[in-house]
Write an enzyme that holds these catalytic residues in place. Structure first.
Site: not given
Ligand code: 4NP
Length: 160
Positions: A10, A13, A15-17, A127
């Site tokens: 993602c 790294n 939240c989703r992955s 997201d």
């Molecule tokens: P992820 O979510 O891609 O599912 O881990 C996010 C985590 C952090 C950010 C964006 C999405 N960020 O902008 O810091």
């Protein structure tokens, strides 16, 4: 037994992955395939390198029996394409970043993770970072279903 390797990717790294890693890890263990399938996750971005999962993602996954708090974020690299048979993106932005990084001679499988969830409308795990708690539940609903599809695919394709 040949080892099959899966990398979930993602943006951050956190939240989703990592959620996908934790869910898939448990399903693989329940199928008795821990030795046969290696699992990891990474982010296309570098902001959260070394951080544990977002506390909201950790709480939501933990409540469904998928402990992910011990994971640590890392950034995806070109080397990952020589290490992983499946590189699975959570959304189209992740996929296009991965396509830019992917060596031309990669013989593994690079796609959206939700390609393994037939009938899904958008193909993307949204997201949840800037939204409310419901976003994390939606991530888990999608990830749990797609993980079942992915495991079935791998079992059939690799005779596991
Ligand atoms: P992820 O979510 O891609 O599912 O881990 C996010 C985590 C952090 C950010 C964006 C999405 N960020 O902008 O810091």
């Amino acid at each position: 037994m040949s080892n099959i390797s899966v990398l979930f990717v993602c943006l951050g790294n956190i939240c989703r992955s990592p959620t996908a890693e934790g869910v898939f890890r448990k399903k693989v263990a329940q199928a008795g395939l821990t030795q046969a399938i290696s699992i990891d996750s990474a982010g296309t971005g570098d902001w959260h390198i070394g951080h544990p999962p977002d506390s909201r993602a950790g709480a939501a996954a933990g409540a469904r029996g998928f402990p992910i708090d011990d994971l640590q974020a890392r950034q995806v690299s070109a080397d990952d394409f020589s290490r992983f048979d499946y590189v699975l993106a959570m959304d189209r932005a992740n996929l296009s970043d991965l396509q830019a990084l992917c060596p031309e001679d990669y013989t593994g499988h690079l796609s959206l993770f939700l390609d393994f969830l037939p009938g899904n409308r958008t193909g993307e795990v949204p997201d949840p970072y800037y939204g409310g708690a419901n976003g994390f539940e939606q991530v888990l609903d999608l990830v749990e279903s797609a993980a079942d599809g992915l495991l079935s695919h791998i079992r059939e394709k690799h005779s596991l």
